[in-house]
Design a protein around this motif. Sequence first.
Motif, mmCIF file in Angstrom:
data_model
loop_
_atom_site.group_PDB
_atom_site.id
_atom_site.type_symbol
_atom_site.label_atom_id
_atom_site.label_comp_id
_atom_site.label_asym_id
_atom_site.label_seq_id
_atom_site.Cartn_x
_atom_site.Cartn_y
_atom_site.Cartn_z
ATOM 1 N N ALA A 185 8.853 12.563 -0.121
ATOM 2 C CA ALA A 185 7.476 12.954 -0.432
ATOM 3 C C ALA A 185 6.550 11.738 -0.444
ATOM 4 O O ALA A 185 5.401 11.799 0.042
ATOM 5 N N ASP A 186 7.053 10.606 -0.973
ATOM 6 C CA ASP A 186 6.258 9.371 -0.976
ATOM 7 C C ASP A 186 5.989 8.895 0.444
ATOM 8 O O ASP A 186 4.874 8.476 0.772
ATOM 9 N N LEU A 187 7.010 8.979 1.296
ATOM 10 C CA LEU A 187 6.843 8.576 2.693
ATOM 11 C C LEU A 187 5.824 9.459 3.400
ATOM 12 O O LEU A 187 4.935 8.965 4.118
ATOM 13 N N ILE A 188 5.907 10.768 3.199
ATOM 14 C CA ILE A 188 4.974 11.691 3.841
ATOM 15 C C ILE A 188 3.548 11.430 3.350
ATOM 16 O O ILE A 188 2.593 11.448 4.133
ATOM 17 N N GLU A 189 3.395 11.164 2.055
ATOM 18 C CA GLU A 189 2.072 10.888 1.513
ATOM 19 C C GLU A 189 1.469 9.625 2.135
ATOM 20 O O GLU A 189 0.278 9.567 2.467
ATOM 21 N N LYS A 190 2.316 8.609 2.340
ATOM 22 C CA LYS A 190 1.831 7.367 2.959
ATOM 23 C C LYS A 190 1.489 7.587 4.428
ATOM 24 O O LYS A 190 0.518 7.012 4.942
ATOM 25 N N LEU A 191 2.277 8.408 5.109
ATOM 26 C CA LEU A 191 1.955 8.726 6.506
ATOM 27 C C LEU A 191 0.619 9.461 6.603
ATOM 28 O O LEU A 191 -0.186 9.198 7.503
ATOM 29 N N LEU A 192 0.377 10.368 5.667
ATOM 30 C CA LEU A 192 -0.906 11.071 5.649
ATOM 31 C C LEU A 192 -2.057 10.109 5.342
ATOM 32 O O LEU A 192 -3.146 10.237 5.914
ATOM 33 N N THR A 193 -1.804 9.153 4.465
ATOM 34 C CA THR A 193 -2.839 8.160 4.148
ATOM 35 C C THR A 193 -3.192 7.349 5.377
ATOM 36 O O THR A 193 -4.369 7.104 5.661
ATOM 37 N N LEU A 194 -2.170 6.930 6.133
ATOM 38 C CA LEU A 194 -2.423 6.184 7.362
ATOM 39 C C LEU A 194 -3.178 7.023 8.379
ATOM 40 O O LEU A 194 -4.092 6.551 9.053
ATOM 41 N N SER A 195 -2.798 8.294 8.487
ATOM 42 C CA SER A 195 -3.459 9.182 9.444
ATOM 43 C C SER A 195 -4.922 9.375 9.071
ATOM 44 O O SER A 195 -5.808 9.346 9.936
ATOM 45 N N ARG A 196 -5.185 9.566 7.789
ATOM 46 C CA ARG A 196 -6.581 9.721 7.348
ATOM 47 C C ARG A 196 -7.365 8.427 7.540
ATOM 48 O O ARG A 196 -8.547 8.448 7.899
ATOM 49 N N ALA A 197 -6.700 7.292 7.297
ATOM 50 C CA ALA A 197 -7.385 6.004 7.416
ATOM 51 C C ALA A 197 -7.812 5.729 8.852
ATOM 52 O O ALA A 197 -8.831 5.078 9.088
ATOM 53 N N ASP A 198 -7.044 6.227 9.830
ATOM 54 C CA ASP A 198 -7.392 6.004 11.231
ATOM 55 C C ASP A 198 -8.717 6.677 11.605
ATOM 56 O O ASP A 198 -9.380 6.265 12.559
ATOM 57 N N GLN A 199 -9.100 7.732 10.864
ATOM 58 C CA GLN A 199 -10.314 8.477 11.198
ATOM 59 C C GLN A 199 -11.391 8.346 10.114
ATOM 60 O O GLN A 199 -12.436 8.967 10.204
ATOM 61 N N MET A 200 -11.131 7.506 9.127
ATOM 62 C CA MET A 200 -12.025 7.425 7.972
ATOM 63 C C MET A 200 -13.235 6.531 8.252
ATOM 64 O O MET A 200 -13.143 5.546 8.969
ATOM 65 N N ARG A 201 -14.362 6.888 7.679
ATOM 66 C CA ARG A 201 -15.565 6.056 7.673
ATOM 67 C C ARG A 201 -15.991 5.895 6.224
ATOM 68 O O ARG A 201 -16.334 6.873 5.562
ATOM 69 N N LEU A 202 -15.933 4.675 5.715
ATOM 70 C CA LEU A 202 -16.154 4.447 4.298
ATOM 71 C C LEU A 202 -17.614 4.152 3.986
ATOM 72 O O LEU A 202 -18.265 3.392 4.716
ATOM 73 N N PRO A 203 -18.139 4.711 2.884
ATOM 74 C CA PRO A 203 -19.485 4.338 2.421
ATOM 75 C C PRO A 203 -19.401 3.025 1.632
ATOM 76 O O PRO A 203 -18.848 2.989 0.530
ATOM 77 N N LEU A 204 -19.915 1.944 2.182
ATOM 78 C CA LEU A 204 -19.840 0.634 1.534
ATOM 79 C C LEU A 204 -21.041 0.464 0.607
ATOM 80 O O LEU A 204 -22.192 0.501 1.051
ATOM 81 N N LYS A 205 -20.749 0.267 -0.684
ATOM 82 C CA LYS A 205 -21.804 0.141 -1.686
ATOM 83 C C LYS A 205 -21.551 -1.089 -2.550
ATOM 84 O O LYS A 205 -20.425 -1.584 -2.642
ATOM 85 N N ASN A 206 -22.596 -1.532 -3.190
ATOM 86 C CA ASN A 206 -22.492 -2.670 -4.108
ATOM 87 C C ASN A 206 -21.922 -2.195 -5.452
ATOM 88 O O ASN A 206 -22.377 -1.191 -6.012
ATOM 89 N N TYR A 207 -20.882 -2.883 -5.944
ATOM 90 C CA TYR A 207 -20.314 -2.531 -7.247
ATOM 91 C C TYR A 207 -19.744 -3.777 -7.921
ATOM 92 O O TYR A 207 -19.561 -4.818 -7.291
ATOM 93 N N ASN A 208 -19.457 -3.645 -9.230
ATOM 94 C CA ASN A 208 -18.972 -4.760 -10.045
ATOM 95 C C ASN A 208 -17.475 -4.920 -9.835
ATOM 96 O O ASN A 208 -16.680 -4.143 -10.386
ATOM 97 N N LEU A 209 -17.086 -5.920 -9.043
ATOM 98 C CA LEU A 209 -15.673 -6.136 -8.743
ATOM 99 C C LEU A 209 -14.921 -6.657 -9.966
ATOM 100 O O LEU A 209 -13.736 -6.337 -10.152
ATOM 101 N N SER A 210 -15.566 -7.455 -10.788
ATOM 102 C CA SER A 210 -14.902 -8.014 -11.975
ATOM 103 C C SER A 210 -14.426 -6.900 -12.902
ATOM 104 O O SER A 210 -13.276 -6.909 -13.373
#
Length: 351
Positions: A185-210
């Motif tokens: 199940a962990d492997l399948i979840e990671k494969l799905l994460t990779l698949s989603r990441a290949d098509q993902m477009r992230l909203p880049l915003k300013n935030y407090n990293l600290s």
Amino acid sequence: KLLTVQPRRLPLIHDLYYQKNAGFLLFKTGHAKGIDYNLWIKLQSQIKILVRVMLVTFIILLLTLITLPLYIHAITQRLTGSLTKLTHTSQKISVENFKGAKKLPVPAFPTEVKQLAQSFNHLLDNLYYQNNKEKIFVANAAHELRTPITTIQSHAQLIKRHGQQHPEIINDSLTYIYQESTQMADLIEKLLTLSRADQMRLPLKNYNLSQSLQSIGSKFQKILPQKMELVLPPEITVVADQQTVEQIVANLLTNASKYSPANSVVTLILKQSPQQTTIQICDQGMGISFEEKKHIFERFYRSNNVRGSIAGTGLGLAIAAQLAALNQLKLTVSDNVPHGSIFSLIFEKRN
């Protein structure tokens, strides 16, 4: 004798006459020192030259008309022959469906076709590379999934055959089945994460990293077997996607703990310079060799000295690298002297 028959003037051309016996004549008049001059010039020799010129012109025109198709064909072949060859080769490659790393022929001329062929070859190289990566990815995924499935099937058959006579094996087999299904199940979840990441477009915003890293560090301090140290200056902000950056840091901290002794220290560092902001995860584990550093961000890659001895799928760092690229960040690895590794997540200054 010349003027016994009056020459006939021809229309359109000034001073041009024709006499039956003399042919074409040019008539000019003049006056000098009280004398009037009438000058008649025979044009027979000029007519012969004109006829010859016309004849030569006609022959040249005839030869031109005969040779022009051959010349046009040669020019056409020179201009379009390279394109025709490129077309046939590209059709052949498309039919073969990327079964070999073939390239288009690059002609020496014309320059435009040469540049076109070079651009297509660069594109083909990328396609071959991506195609091979996908084949390797599918093969590795199948291999990683086959192992837990085989284990589950084996224990299920063991329970089915001997469960009634030996009930003591049921609990152990169910434990193995649960562990392997959890890993799958962990492997399948990671494969799905990779698949989603290949098509993902992230909203880049300013935030407090600290603040974000302080929250992650506090949580991992409670769950990691190693001692964890935090070096986090306050009020450092960046432009990125907070959720995926936290996922990258969590993956790196999990990796650092997995490959480090329980009595060692894992350090989470945040530092900033005028050019960049950097997150560093430092461990005191076994370290990574120079050759392995080239491959650790590849999907399913695991070094030989940990394969089979330390649980894992080889996808954690690949996911971290993919998410870093989506955030326009750099993820690098270096040695932690005297032993261990340092993973650095670098935020370049944005204009």
